[in-house]
Design a protein around this motif. Structure first.
Motif, short mmCIF file in Angstrom:
data_model
loop_
_atom_site.label_atom_id
_atom_site.label_comp_id
_atom_site.label_asym_id
_atom_site.label_seq_id
_atom_site.Cartn_x
_atom_site.Cartn_y
_atom_site.Cartn_z
N VAL A 50 13.35 -3.41 7.06
CA VAL A 50 12.17 -3.21 6.21
C VAL A 50 12.30 -1.86 5.53
O VAL A 50 12.34 -0.82 6.21
N ILE A 51 12.38 -1.85 4.22
CA ILE A 51 12.44 -0.57 3.49
C ILE A 51 11.04 0.01 3.41
O ILE A 51 10.11 -0.64 2.95
N VAL A 52 10.91 1.26 3.87
CA VAL A 52 9.64 1.99 3.80
C VAL A 52 9.61 2.83 2.52
O VAL A 52 8.60 2.88 1.82
N GLU A 53 10.72 3.48 2.23
CA GLU A 53 10.85 4.22 0.98
C GLU A 53 12.32 4.34 0.61
O GLU A 53 13.21 4.16 1.45
N THR A 98 11.73 9.63 -5.12
CA THR A 98 11.53 8.91 -3.87
C THR A 98 10.29 8.04 -4.01
O THR A 98 9.22 8.55 -4.37
N LEU A 99 10.44 6.75 -3.71
CA LEU A 99 9.37 5.78 -3.93
C LEU A 99 9.01 5.06 -2.65
O LEU A 99 9.89 4.65 -1.88
N GLY A 100 7.71 4.84 -2.45
CA GLY A 100 7.27 3.97 -1.38
C GLY A 100 7.58 2.52 -1.70
O GLY A 100 7.80 2.15 -2.87
N ALA A 101 7.58 1.69 -0.67
CA ALA A 101 8.02 0.31 -0.82
C ALA A 101 7.19 -0.49 -1.81
O ALA A 101 7.69 -1.44 -2.42
N GLY A 102 5.92 -0.12 -2.01
CA GLY A 102 5.06 -0.93 -2.87
C GLY A 102 4.99 -0.50 -4.31
O GLY A 102 4.30 -1.13 -5.12
N SER A 149 0.82 -1.23 0.00
CA SER A 149 0.00 0.00 0.00
C SER A 149 0.85 1.27 0.00
O SER A 149 0.32 2.37 -0.22
N PHE A 150 2.16 1.14 0.21
CA PHE A 150 3.04 2.32 0.24
C PHE A 150 3.35 2.73 -1.19
O PHE A 150 4.34 2.31 -1.78
N GLN A 151 2.49 3.57 -1.76
CA GLN A 151 2.52 3.90 -3.18
C GLN A 151 2.97 5.33 -3.46
O GLN A 151 2.77 5.84 -4.57
#
Length: 603
Positions: A314-317, A220-224, A198-200
Motif C-alpha cells: 500500500v503506497i502511503v506517499e 512528495t505526494l500523499g496517496a490520494g 484522504s491522504f492529500q
C-alpha cells in the motif's frame, strides 16, 4: 467516535455472525482460515467471504472499528438512494432518499463526484451494474461486486490496522484512492476496502537529494492526491514546475498510476511516471511501514515502479522529480461524417494521419486521438508541442495537412499557443466522464512494425471499428529522450521503449448484461479486436492499466523479460497473496470462481 456501522447496520452484522468451524490448513500458506470449494473439476482454497464460517464476528468488526477511529463502514452502492431498499449480503435496509437520488443521478457521469465516494469504480462494468440510479424505486438494488466493508483511512495506523485485519482473517483486500481504473481493481465481491483518498499531503522540494544520486526539484505526494491538484500547485511555483502525469486530470498519481507505469504528455521527454519516482513510503503485507528507494529495499522499489498496480504494497506517499514548465502549442484535427460519408476516403485519411506517428514522436510531439466512436470519426485533440512555438509546431504538422489537402478531404482544425504546458493542459484536453460500462483492452504499436507494415496497422484499425469497438490513441515514445542507462531501473516492459502509439480499445457492454453476452464481448475483445492489433504489431506490448487482463500470455505482454524477477519479489514481500489485483505478478493460480465472485487459489 462510533460510526453508522454500529447504529442502524450494527444489528445486521450481529445477526450475520456464523458459528466458527475448524480451521483448514492449505499447503504453502501460513494462514489456516481458508474455505474449500470445487468448480469445474478443480479444488480451490478461497478467501473468507460473508456467510463463510471464517467471516469475522460482529465483535471483531467492532474491535477493528475502534482501532480505525470509527472510520469503518458497511458499504452501500452509490445508486442505493434511488431504491426503496438495499438488499445487501448482511441484510436489507431502507435506502430511498429523493434528494440524494437526484444528486447521484445528476452527478453519475462526473469523475470527481465518483472519486469522492467511498468505493465507487469510475467505470462500472466490474461492479456488475446491479444498482445504477433509477427512476423506479421499486427496482432491485443489490451489492453486486462492490466491496462489503470499507475503512475510510485517515492515518497510517488506520491502514496498518486494515492490512493486519485482512491478513489475520484471510479477507479479500482492495486498496482504493480514486477508483480511477478500467479493470475493476478498485472493487471486488465480498471484500474489505482501505480507502486512502484522504491522504492529500503535498510537499515541494527545491533541491531534493535522492538515494539514486538525483539532486533537484521534487514533490512528495500523499496517496490520494490527484493530478489536477499537484499540477495546479506546481504551476504556482516560481518558476512554474511540472510533473509527469496522465492526460486525465482526475487520476491519483501516487497509487495505481505509478505502479502500472504512468504515461502522459511528457513521456517523450522523461519516460513513464515510474521512471521519475525517487522514493516511496509503503505498508507491506506484514503490516509494517517501510521507506523504499534505491538503497532501502531496492528490489521492492524497482517493482513498485511499473511492476503492477496494487500488487506489492500500500503506497502511503511517493516522491517524484519535477521539471521546468515551458511555453507550448497545440493543434486539433477532426474528420467525421460531416466531412465525408465515403468510407474509402475516410480510411485513407486515417492512414495518412497515422503514417506520421514516427514523425511526430521523433520531433517530441505528443498526440491524443479517438477513432471510431460514433462511426466514421477521427477526433485528434490535441497534437501537443511542449517547448515549441505555434509556428514550430505548425511546421512539423504541415506535411500532414498537405497530404490531406491533396487527398481532397475536408477537416476542421484549430491552433493555439500558451505560455506554459499547464495552461494548454487545462484548455485543450477534454474532460472525461465516469459511470459508463464497457470492457477495456489495448495494445501498443512498435516502431519497427509501423515502419515495416503500416498497411497492416490500418487494416487492424478497420477490424477494431467493424467489431463494434473504438480506440483511443496516444502517440509517444518512452525511450525517446530517457537515457538508455535509465531504462532498466524500473519494472517497465523493455518493449515500451520502442513504442510509437499506445492504443486503448473499448467494447461497450453493460455490467448487468446476461452472462452469455458478457462472454461473447470478452471473446470479441480478446481475440477479434485486440487480436487484430497483436497481429499487426507482433513486437508491441500491453499496458497493465489500460488493457485486457484476460489476453493470452499476459505476463509477457505486460512485463516481458522483467516478469520472472517480479514473481520473485512478489513471493518475498507478499507470500500469501494479500494484495490481489487481476493479472499481476504471482496471480497465475488465483481465480474468481462462482461467476466471478469468490477469490480463490487453485490447489
Amino acid at each position: 467516535m462510533r460510526s453508522a456501522l454500529f447504529s442502524v447496520l450494527g444489528a445486521l452484522l450481529l445477526a450475520h455472525d456464523v458459528t466458527a468451524q475448524q480451521s483448514v490448513v492449505v499447503p504453502g500458506f501460513k494462514n489456516t482460515k481458508w474455505v474449500l470449494k470445487s468448480e469445474g473439476g478443480s479444488n480451490y482454497a478461497c478467501k473468507c467471504h460473508p456467510g463463510d464460517w471464517c467471516w469475522p464476528t460482529s465483535a471483531q468488526w467492532q474491535q477493528l472499528n475502534a482501532s480505525v477511529g470509527g472510520n469503518l463502514h458497511i458499504n452501500i452502492p452509490p445508486g442505493a438512494p434511488c431504491y426503496n431498499t438495499f438488499e445487501g449480503p448482511l441484510g436489507t435496509i431502507n435506502t430511498y432518499d429523493a434528494a440524494k437520488c437526484a444528486e447521484v443521478t445528476a452527478n453519475w457521469n462526473s469523475e470527481q463526484f465518483q472519486v469522492e465516494l467511498p468505493t465507487a469504480g469510475l467505470w462500472t462494468y466490474f461492479t456488475n451494474d446491479t444498482c445504477r440510479p433509477t427512476t423506479n424505486p421499486s427496482d432491485t438494488c443489490t451489492l453486486g461486486y462492490y466491496p462489503v466493508m470499507v475503512i475510510m483511512a485517515k492515518t497510517i495506523d488506520h491502514i496498518k490496522a486494515g492490512v493486519n485485519f485482512a491478513r489475520t482473517h484471510n479477507l479479500r483486500l482492495i486498496i482504493r484512492n480514486t477508483g480511477h481504473d478500467f479493470l475493476g481493481r478498485s472493487v471486488g465481491w465480498g471484500s474489505l476496502v482501505i480507502n486512502t483518498h484522504s491522504f492529500q499531503n503535498i510537499k515541494f522540494h527545491n533541491k531534493y537529494t535522492a538515494s539514486c544520486g538525483y539532486k533537484g526539484p521534487a514533490v512528495t505526494l500523499g496517496a490520494g492526491v490527484q493530478a489536477f491538484k499537484v499540477l495546479e500547485q506546481a504551476h504556482a511555483l516560481n518558476p512554474p514546475k511540472l510533473m509527469l502525469t496522465g492526460e486525465c486530470a482526475t487520476v491519483g498519481v501516487a497509487g495505481g498510476l505509478v505502479q502500472g507505469g504512468g504515461h502522459g504528455p511528457l513521456t517523450n521527454f522523461y519516460g513513464f511516471l515510474a521512471d521519475t519516482a525517487l522514493e516511496f513510503k509503503v505498508i507491506t503485507a506484514d503490516g509494517y511501514l517501510r521507506t523504499v528507494n534505491e538503497r532501502a529495499h531496492p528490489d521492492l522499489f524497482w517493482a513498485l515502479r511499473g511492476g503492477g498496480p496494487g500488487a506489492f504494497a500500500v503506497i502511503v506517499e511517493a516522491t517524484f522529480k519535477l521539471f521546468d514548465d515551458k511555453p507550448s502549442a497545440g493543434i486539433t484535427l477532426d474528420i467525421n461524417s460531416a466531412h465525408t460519408t465515403n468510407e474509402t476516403l475516410f480510411w485513407e485519411a486515417v492512414r495518412i494521419f497515422h503514417s506520421y506517428s514516427t514523425h511526430f514522436v521523433d520531433n517530441n510531439i505528443y498526440v491524443y486521438y479517438e477513432l471510431g466512436a460514433g462511426g466514421l470519426n477521427l477526433h485528434v485533440r490535441p497534437i501537443v508541442g511542449i517547448g515549441k512555438t505555434l509556428a514550430e509546431l505548425q511546421a512539423i504538422v504541415q506535411p500532414l495537412f498537405d497530404d490531406l489537402n491533396a487527398l481532397g478531404i475536408t477537416y476542421d482544425t484549430e491552433s493555439h499557443s500558451f505560455n506554459t504546458f499547464y495552461e494548454l493542459y487545462n484548455n485543450m484536453f477534454e474532460t472525461e466522464v465516469a459511470g459508463n460500462s464497457a470492457l477495456t483492452g489495448g495494445w501498443t504499436l512498435a516502431r519497427e512494425d509501423v515502419v515495416a507494415n503500416h498497411t497492416a496497422v490500418i487494416e487492424a484499425f478497420k477490424k477494431v471499428v467493424a467489431a463494434g469497438s473504438f480506440m483511443v490513441g496516444h502517440m509517444w515514445s518512452a525511450g525517446q529522450n530517457l537515457p538508455r542507462s535509465e531504462w532498466h531501473k524500473s519494472a517497465i516492459n523493455p518493449r515500451f521503449r520502442h513504442v510509437v502509439d499506445k492504443l486503448i480499445t473499448i467494447v461497450p457492454i453493460g455490467g448487468n448484461a446476461p452472462l452469455a453476452d458478457k462472454e461473447e464481448a470478452q471473446h470479441r475483445l480478446t481475440y477479434v479486436v485486440d487480436g487484430a492489433l497483436r497481429e499487426a504489431s507482433p513486437n508491441g506490448c500491453a499496458y497493465i492499466n489500460e488493457a485486457d487482463p484476460f489476453q493470452p500470455n499476459w505476463q509477457q505482454a505486460f512485463w516481458g523479460t522483467n516478469y520472472p524477477r517480479l514473481q520473485q519479489i512478489k513471493k518475498k514481500y507478499d507470500p500469501e497473496g494479500l494484495f490481489y489485483t487481476v493479472s499481476t505478478p504471482g496471480t497465475e493460480r488465483w481465480s474468481q470462481i462462482e461467476t466471478g465472485t469468490r477469490l480463490c487459489y487453485k490447489l
